[in-house]
Write an enzyme that holds these catalytic residues in place. Structure first.
Site, PDB file in Angstrom:
ATOM      1  N   GLU A   1     -13.542   5.598  -0.265  1.00  0.00           N
ATOM      2  CA  GLU A   1     -14.360   4.658   0.518  1.00  0.00           C
ATOM      3  C   GLU A   1     -15.034   5.419   1.667  1.00  0.00           C
ATOM      4  O   GLU A   1     -14.394   5.784   2.651  1.00  0.00           O
ATOM      5  CB  GLU A   1     -13.486   3.522   1.054  1.00  0.00           C
ATOM      6  CG  GLU A   1     -12.853   2.689  -0.059  1.00  0.00           C
ATOM      7  CD  GLU A   1     -11.870   1.662   0.476  1.00  0.00           C
ATOM      8  OE1 GLU A   1     -12.311   0.622   1.006  1.00  0.00           O
ATOM      9  OE2 GLU A   1     -10.650   1.924   0.377  1.00  0.00           O
TER      10      GLU A   1
ATOM     11  N   GLU B   1      -9.040   9.844   5.350  1.00  0.00           N
ATOM     12  CA  GLU B   1      -9.202   8.387   5.296  1.00  0.00           C
ATOM     13  C   GLU B   1     -10.216   7.960   4.238  1.00  0.00           C
ATOM     14  O   GLU B   1     -10.136   6.857   3.709  1.00  0.00           O
ATOM     15  CB  GLU B   1      -9.624   7.857   6.667  1.00  0.00           C
ATOM     16  CG  GLU B   1      -8.562   7.970   7.741  1.00  0.00           C
ATOM     17  CD  GLU B   1      -7.294   7.217   7.372  1.00  0.00           C
ATOM     18  OE1 GLU B   1      -7.397   6.040   6.979  1.00  0.00           O
ATOM     19  OE2 GLU B   1      -6.204   7.810   7.437  1.00  0.00           O
TER      20      GLU B   1
ATOM     21  N   GLU C   1       0.860  -1.190   0.000  1.00  0.00           N
ATOM     22  CA  GLU C   1       0.000   0.000   0.000  1.00  0.00           C
ATOM     23  C   GLU C   1       0.888   1.229   0.000  1.00  0.00           C
ATOM     24  O   GLU C   1       1.859   1.308   0.748  1.00  0.00           O
ATOM     25  CB  GLU C   1      -0.902   0.074   1.249  1.00  0.00           C
ATOM     26  CG  GLU C   1      -2.102  -0.823   1.249  1.00  0.00           C
ATOM     27  CD  GLU C   1      -2.973  -0.603   2.495  1.00  0.00           C
ATOM     28  OE1 GLU C   1      -2.783   0.425   3.197  1.00  0.00           O
ATOM     29  OE2 GLU C   1      -3.821  -1.454   2.783  1.00  0.00           O
TER      30      GLU C   1
ATOM     31  N   LYS D   1     -14.985   4.453   5.761  1.00  0.00           N
ATOM     32  CA  LYS D   1     -13.768   4.359   6.566  1.00  0.00           C
ATOM     33  C   LYS D   1     -13.812   5.390   7.699  1.00  0.00           C
ATOM     34  O   LYS D   1     -14.133   6.557   7.468  1.00  0.00           O
ATOM     35  CB  LYS D   1     -12.533   4.565   5.697  1.00  0.00           C
ATOM     36  CG  LYS D   1     -12.330   3.471   4.646  1.00  0.00           C
ATOM     37  CD  LYS D   1     -10.941   3.512   4.055  1.00  0.00           C
ATOM     38  CE  LYS D   1      -9.918   3.039   5.059  1.00  0.00           C
ATOM     39  NZ  LYS D   1      -8.560   2.959   4.468  1.00  0.00           N
TER      40      LYS D   1
END
Length: 471
Positions: free
Chosen positions: A308, A317, A254, A311
């Site tokens: 997303e 985030e 990542e 999250k």
């Protein structure tokens, strides 16, 4: 390890760039549409975080190499009973493999950061998964590992002082032995964004974004670092070497940069996200490696495919995506890595050559540095090699200077060489290589795009044969 010099071509082996397909959101497109999007952008490698049936089916017959995850919550049953691992593989892998090209299984994720200490369960679970793969004859085709945060290190600066945290020793020793024995990579999640956000007085934004015009020197080794990504990877390599694990390769599972953040997260912008990821891709596929591991493949997975919305945490985030849930781009990104370096001079618009005022001694010293500490591949200027002629120090120095210059962002500081280098904005190939090989030399010796190929032996020897034919 890896697939191609350019991550989405098949010319020769080298580093790869993939994407993380997280699904912690309630507004995402169907897996079929997500995989279509991945294919549209010629991405050949993807990481998912579970073994969702619909997702596995969507990747079938695409040729995309897939890394799939076993969650931390499943570590206990997998570590306790071999039968649980056997059943999971039978139900979640076999029905879809090899149509779905699974190449890695990650057993747990960043367990040392988890609120419940589950690290003791990881290696037993990995052993059971490996045993299941061996029963099926798949252990050489599907590698088993686990992912870590940089928090697994107690020290990462300077890179040569990189060391694993002693509090994880009981977990790490059997893990590293497993990875070394099975030729599996050490998987690390690296985020220069957090290093900058949490310590902006110690880390410059340009250093985090691959566009620093200055260098950070490791006082123990003398190695020069122009970006935090390389420094963090080398810290991990030095930590591995300190424990005498020299054969384990590092894979970045990542990395990325958020495009939006809370009011205090001023660096979380679309422009910075584009700069980081574009320069990351270009840096990786050039196969320059890192200062401590020049020429070493570094496979990376960019986080993440989509924003997303479920999250938790700060605004950033929920905004790491390359795409919005409606599949439109958050910012433009060239996944091939062949476009201009974002935030830096356009490649091939400037070159770095030997100054006509430099002495022979100074030039020789500069060439010696570029071909050693500077990590330039100087094999093409050796006798009988494509860029040896004309056989004079100025031409050889120009080759070495330009190679270093292009590999290090075409910045002013990358063309100093103690005053022996000079930047020019006119292609110097004709003047430096005035022979029947000019066309080939222009593409092989001084073109910055060709720097991608210098370590690619298939292309290298093919061009060499063409040069011989010209003569």
């Amino acid at each position: 390890m890896g697939s191609s010099k350019f991550p989405f071509a098949v010319l020769c082996r080298g580093s790869i760039v993939g994407v993380c397909y997280g699904r912690n959101a309630d507004d995402l497109p169907t897996p079929d549409k997500a995989v279509d999007l991945i294919q549209q952008h010629n991405i050949k490698y993807a990481r998912i975080y579970d073994a969702n049936i619909q997702v596995l089916k969507a990747f079938a017959n695409t040729g995309i190499e897939l890394m799939i995850g076993i969650s931390n919550s499943d570590l206990l049953p997998f570590s306790q009973f071999q039968s649980n691992a056997d059943t999971w593989l039978k139900n979640n892998i076999l029905p879809y493999y090899p149509a779905t090209k699974i190449t890695y299984i990650t057993v747990g994720a960043e367990v040392t950061e988890a609120p419940n200490n589950e690290s003791a369960l990881v290696v037993p679970a990995m052993h059971n998964i490996l045993t299941s793969l061996k029963k099926l004859g798949l252990h050489k085709k599907i590698k088993v590992s686990t992912t870590h945060s940089l928090g697994v290190l107690s020290r990462s600066f300077p890179p040569s002082a990189g060391a694993f945290s002693s509090k994880h020793a009981l977990f790490l020793k059997p893990l590293l032995e497993f990875l070394a024995e099975n030729q599996s990579p050490f998987m690390i999640d690296i985020y220069p964004y957090y290093a900058y956000r949490d310590s902006p007085s110690n880390v410059s934004l340009d250093y985090a974004l691959f566009q620093s015009s200055s260098e950070v020197i490791d006082p123990n080794t003398g190695l020069l670092y122009t970006n935090m990504f390389d420094a963090q990877i080398d810290a991990l390599y030095f930590a591995l070497m300190a424990l005498n694990f020299r054969t384990i390769k590092v894979m970045v599972t990542e990395t990325g940069w958020p495009s939006k953040g809370s009011p205090k997260e001023t660096a979380a912008t679309p422009d910075n996200a584009q700069i980081y990821n574009a320069n990351l891709i270009r840096h990786v596929i050039n196969d320059t490696g890192t200062p401590a591991k020049p020429g070493e493949d570094v496979d990376v997975y960019i986080f993440s495919l989509f924003n997303e919305n479920r999250k938790p945490g700060l605004e950033s985030e929920r905004n790491w995506g390359l795409f919005y849930p409606d599949q439109t781009s958050v910012y433009n990104l060239d996944f091939s890595g062949r476009g201009a370096v974002v935030g830096m001079p356009t490649p091939n618009s400037t070159w770095c050559i030997a100054s006509s005022n430099a002495t022979q001694l100074d030039l020789q010293n500069a060439v010696d540095w570029a071909c050693s500490t500077g990590n330039v591949d100087c094999s093409p200027i050796q006798p009988s090699q494509p860029c040896f002629q004309p056989d004079n120090l100025a031409s050889h120095a120009s080759y070495a200077f330009n190679a270093y210059y292009q590999q290090n962002g075409a910045t002013d500081i990358a063309c100093t060489f103690g005053g022996t280098g000079v930047r020019v904005d006119k292609d110097p190939s004709n003047a430096l290589f005035p022979s029947v090989q000019t066309l080939l030399h222009r593409s092989l010796c001084l073109g910055s795009d060709a720097m991608h190929f210098l370590n690619c032996k298939l292309v290298y020897f093919a061009l060499q044969a063409m040069i011989t034919a010209c003569i």
